[in-house]
Design a protein around this motif. Structure first.
Motif, PDB file in Angstrom:
ATOM      1  N   GLU A  96      43.114  39.401  37.431  1.00  0.00           N
ATOM      2  CA  GLU A  96      42.354  39.508  38.678  1.00  0.00           C
ATOM      3  C   GLU A  96      42.404  40.939  39.227  1.00  0.00           C
ATOM      4  O   GLU A  96      41.385  41.480  39.682  1.00  0.00           O
ATOM      5  CB  GLU A  96      42.915  38.538  39.720  1.00  0.00           C
ATOM      6  CG  GLU A  96      42.655  37.074  39.409  1.00  0.00           C
ATOM      7  CD  GLU A  96      43.265  36.153  40.452  1.00  0.00           C
ATOM      8  OE1 GLU A  96      43.831  36.681  41.447  1.00  0.00           O
ATOM      9  OE2 GLU A  96      43.192  34.927  40.280  1.00  0.00           O
ATOM     10  N   LEU A  97      43.593  41.555  39.178  1.00  0.00           N
ATOM     11  CA  LEU A  97      43.730  42.926  39.648  1.00  0.00           C
ATOM     12  C   LEU A  97      42.898  43.880  38.797  1.00  0.00           C
ATOM     13  O   LEU A  97      42.208  44.764  39.322  1.00  0.00           O
ATOM     14  CB  LEU A  97      45.199  43.346  39.611  1.00  0.00           C
ATOM     15  CG  LEU A  97      45.498  44.820  39.938  1.00  0.00           C
ATOM     16  CD1 LEU A  97      45.023  45.168  41.347  1.00  0.00           C
ATOM     17  CD2 LEU A  97      46.980  45.113  39.777  1.00  0.00           C
ATOM     18  N   THR A  98      42.941  43.683  37.485  1.00  0.00           N
ATOM     19  CA  THR A  98      42.173  44.550  36.580  1.00  0.00           C
ATOM     20  C   THR A  98      40.682  44.426  36.854  1.00  0.00           C
ATOM     21  O   THR A  98      39.963  45.431  36.906  1.00  0.00           O
ATOM     22  CB  THR A  98      42.468  44.180  35.116  1.00  0.00           C
ATOM     23  OG1 THR A  98      43.874  44.342  34.858  1.00  0.00           O
ATOM     24  CG2 THR A  98      41.690  45.066  34.159  1.00  0.00           C
ATOM     25  N   ASP A  99      40.214  43.196  37.060  1.00  0.00           N
ATOM     26  CA  ASP A  99      38.792  42.986  37.360  1.00  0.00           C
ATOM     27  C   ASP A  99      38.419  43.593  38.701  1.00  0.00           C
ATOM     28  O   ASP A  99      37.346  44.205  38.846  1.00  0.00           O
ATOM     29  CB  ASP A  99      38.471  41.491  37.361  1.00  0.00           C
ATOM     30  CG  ASP A  99      38.549  40.863  35.969  1.00  0.00           C
ATOM     31  OD1 ASP A  99      38.549  41.625  34.976  1.00  0.00           O
ATOM     32  OD2 ASP A  99      38.642  39.621  35.888  1.00  0.00           O
ATOM     33  N   ALA A 100      39.301  43.421  39.701  1.00  0.00           N
ATOM     34  CA  ALA A 100      39.021  43.966  41.034  1.00  0.00           C
ATOM     35  C   ALA A 100      38.968  45.487  40.995  1.00  0.00           C
ATOM     36  O   ALA A 100      38.094  46.108  41.613  1.00  0.00           O
ATOM     37  CB  ALA A 100      40.090  43.497  42.024  1.00  0.00           C
ATOM     38  N   LEU A 101      39.880  46.101  40.250  1.00  0.00           N
ATOM     39  CA  LEU A 101      39.871  47.561  40.142  1.00  0.00           C
ATOM     40  C   LEU A 101      38.625  48.050  39.412  1.00  0.00           C
ATOM     41  O   LEU A 101      38.037  49.075  39.788  1.00  0.00           O
ATOM     42  CB  LEU A 101      41.131  48.033  39.398  1.00  0.00           C
ATOM     43  CG  LEU A 101      42.433  47.995  40.208  1.00  0.00           C
ATOM     44  CD1 LEU A 101      43.618  48.340  39.314  1.00  0.00           C
ATOM     45  CD2 LEU A 101      42.374  48.942  41.391  1.00  0.00           C
TER      46      LEU A 101
ATOM     47  N   ASP B 194      35.708  46.581  39.393  1.00  0.00           N
ATOM     48  CA  ASP B 194      34.588  46.459  40.325  1.00  0.00           C
ATOM     49  C   ASP B 194      34.612  47.582  41.361  1.00  0.00           C
ATOM     50  O   ASP B 194      33.571  48.130  41.730  1.00  0.00           O
ATOM     51  CB  ASP B 194      34.628  45.101  41.030  1.00  0.00           C
ATOM     52  CG  ASP B 194      34.206  43.964  40.120  1.00  0.00           C
ATOM     53  OD1 ASP B 194      33.539  44.225  39.105  1.00  0.00           O
ATOM     54  OD2 ASP B 194      34.546  42.805  40.424  1.00  0.00           O
ATOM     55  N   TRP B 195      35.821  47.914  41.844  1.00  0.00           N
ATOM     56  CA  TRP B 195      35.926  48.976  42.842  1.00  0.00           C
ATOM     57  C   TRP B 195      35.546  50.320  42.242  1.00  0.00           C
ATOM     58  O   TRP B 195      34.788  51.091  42.857  1.00  0.00           O
ATOM     59  CB  TRP B 195      37.351  49.029  43.389  1.00  0.00           C
ATOM     60  CG  TRP B 195      37.498  50.006  44.518  1.00  0.00           C
ATOM     61  CD1 TRP B 195      37.246  49.786  45.828  1.00  0.00           C
ATOM     62  CD2 TRP B 195      37.895  51.381  44.421  1.00  0.00           C
ATOM     63  NE1 TRP B 195      37.470  50.928  46.564  1.00  0.00           N
ATOM     64  CE2 TRP B 195      37.870  51.924  45.729  1.00  0.00           C
ATOM     65  CE3 TRP B 195      38.288  52.192  43.359  1.00  0.00           C
ATOM     66  CZ2 TRP B 195      38.214  53.238  45.989  1.00  0.00           C
ATOM     67  CZ3 TRP B 195      38.626  53.510  43.629  1.00  0.00           C
ATOM     68  CH2 TRP B 195      38.594  54.019  44.925  1.00  0.00           C
TER      69      TRP B 195
ATOM     70  N   ASP C  17      28.710  42.535  47.404  1.00  0.00           N
ATOM     71  CA  ASP C  17      30.135  42.199  47.410  1.00  0.00           C
ATOM     72  C   ASP C  17      30.989  43.256  48.096  1.00  0.00           C
ATOM     73  O   ASP C  17      32.221  43.159  48.093  1.00  0.00           O
ATOM     74  CB  ASP C  17      30.631  42.002  45.969  1.00  0.00           C
ATOM     75  CG  ASP C  17      29.968  40.808  45.298  1.00  0.00           C
ATOM     76  OD1 ASP C  17      29.742  39.797  45.994  1.00  0.00           O
ATOM     77  OD2 ASP C  17      29.658  40.885  44.092  1.00  0.00           O
TER      78      ASP C  17
ATOM     79  N   ALA D  21      32.442  46.427  44.543  1.00  0.00           N
ATOM     80  CA  ALA D  21      33.168  45.574  45.482  1.00  0.00           C
ATOM     81  C   ALA D  21      34.211  46.404  46.213  1.00  0.00           C
ATOM     82  O   ALA D  21      34.531  47.532  45.819  1.00  0.00           O
ATOM     83  CB  ALA D  21      33.822  44.408  44.748  1.00  0.00           C
ATOM     84  N   GLY D  22      34.735  45.825  47.300  1.00  0.00           N
ATOM     85  CA  GLY D  22      35.749  46.505  48.099  1.00  0.00           C
ATOM     86  C   GLY D  22      35.323  46.585  49.553  1.00  0.00           C
ATOM     87  O   GLY D  22      34.342  45.954  49.969  1.00  0.00           O
ATOM     88  N   THR D  23      36.054  47.338  50.330  1.00  0.00           N
ATOM     89  CA  THR D  23      35.774  47.529  51.758  1.00  0.00           C
ATOM     90  C   THR D  23      35.544  49.008  52.032  1.00  0.00           C
ATOM     91  O   THR D  23      36.299  49.854  51.554  1.00  0.00           O
ATOM     92  CB  THR D  23      36.938  47.016  52.623  1.00  0.00           C
ATOM     93  OG1 THR D  23      37.114  45.611  52.396  1.00  0.00           O
ATOM     94  CG2 THR D  23      36.660  47.243  54.103  1.00  0.00           C
TER      95      THR D  23
END
Length: 276
Positions: A80-85, A87-88, A121, A93-95
C-alpha cells in the motif's frame, strides 16, 4: 536492514499455508538453501522457534503463526505504501495546500477547476487570505505554495500574471471632499497604489480600509467614493461603478520555500495556473 526483514517476511508468508520449502523457493525464485537460511536468521533475530518437524514437512509453531500473521500484514502495508508513493510521485494522489489571495480565485477559476478535474484523487486545500498571511502559512510549513501579490522576499517565486488596477468611482471627476477606500495600510497592493498615486494633485481623504476588494467596491458605491481595483472586481459589483483611468499594475506571483523538496502536485498546480 529493512530489505532483509521484508525478504524474510516474504519467505515466512510463502510457507505459512503449509507450502513446502521447495515449492515456496520456486515460487519466490530463490534457492531452497537461501529460503531456509533466511528463515533461520528470522528465528535467531526474534528468539523464537518458528517451525517444528511434521514428517518430511515443517509445521508452524504457535509463535510461528503469530509471526506469519504479522508478516502478511506488514507485506500488505508495504505494498500500500509503495502504491501510494508511486501515485504521489506521478502527481495522481495526495494532499496539496495552497494559500492564495482572493483575487486568484477570480483570475484562475478555470485553471483551478481543471486541476481538480484532472486530479480527482488529489485533496486540494485552498486557504484564502491576504498576501502577508499567505506567506506566513508558507513559511510555517502550513502551505505548499502561495499565490500572492509580488514581489516577495525570502521565497522562490515567479510571476504568473500582471493585473491592471483601475480607478473606480462616480461618473464624474474626483472632488476634494470625496471619500477614498483603500486596501489596508501595510499591504502589498496598498503600497503599489500609494506609490502610483504619490505626487498626484488629487486630494485623497481615506474613509475606510478593507482587505476584501468586493467590500471596497460596495463601500465605494454606497459612499459615492473612489477606489482602485482590478477590473475583475471593479467591473462586477452589486452596485455599478464607473471605470476611469488605469492607475498602475500589480504582479501576481506563485511562491514556494527555498530548498523545498520536489513536490509533483505543487509543480502541476503551478503549471496549471501559470498556463491558465
Amino acid at each position: 536492514m529493512i530489505d532483509r526483514a521484508l525478504q524474510q517476511f516474504r519467505y515466512m508468508d510463502a510457507v505459512a499455508d503449509g507450502t513446502s520449502f521447495a515449492d515456496a523457493a520456486d515460487e519466490l525464485f530463490v534457492s531452497q538453501s537461501a529460503l531456509s537460511q533466511g528463515l533461520a536468521r528470522l528465528e535467531q533475530s526474534l528468539g523464537v522457534t518458528l517451525f517444528e518437524p511434521d514428517g518430511r514437512r515443517r509445521r508452524l509453531t504457535a509463535e510461528g503463526r503469530l509471526v506469519a500473521d504479522y508478516a502478511k500484514q506488514t507485506l500488505a502495508a508495504t505494498r500500500e505504501l509503495t502504491d501510494a508513493l508511486a501515485d504521489w510521485l506521478a502527481g495522481r494522489a495526495g494532499t496539496l495546500t495552497v494559500a492564495m489571495i482572493d483575487a486568484a480565485l477570480s483570475l484562475f477559476p478555470d485553471a483551478i477547476g481543471h486541476f481538480r478535474t484532472d486530479h480527482p484523487d488529489v485533496r486540494l486545500m485552498l486557504n484564502v487570505n491576504d498576501s502577508s498571511r499567505c506567506l506566513e502559512l508558507l513559511r510555517d510549513f502550513q502551505a505548499d505554495l502561495a499565490v500572492v501579490v509580488g514581489p516577495v522576499e525570502g521565497f522562490q517565486s515567479h510571476t504568473i500574471t500582471t493585473e491592471a488596477l483601475f480607478l473606480y468611482g462616480p461618473d464624474r471627476r474626483p472632488r476634494p471632499d470625496d471619500p477614498w477606500l483603500f486596501y489596508p495600510a501595510g499591504s502589498q497592493t496598498r503600497a503599489i497604489i500609494d506609490r502610483a498615486l504619490a505626487g498626484r494633485h488629487t486630494r485623497i481623504e481615506v474613509a475606510a480600509e478593507s482587505g476584501n476588494p468586493h467590500v471596497l467596491a460596495d463601500m465605494a458605491a454606497l459612499m459615492d467614493g473612489w477606489v482602485v481595483l482590478p477590473d475583475l472586481i471593479g467591473s462586477h459589483t452589486s452596485r455599478p461603478l464607473t471605470r476611469h483611468r488605469r492607475i498602475t499594475t500589480r504582479d501576481i506571483v506563485i511562491a514556494k520555500r527555498h530548498a523545498a523538496p520536489a513536490n509533483p502536485l505543487a509543480a502541476r498546480f503551478a503549471a496549471a495556473v501559470s498556463n491558465g
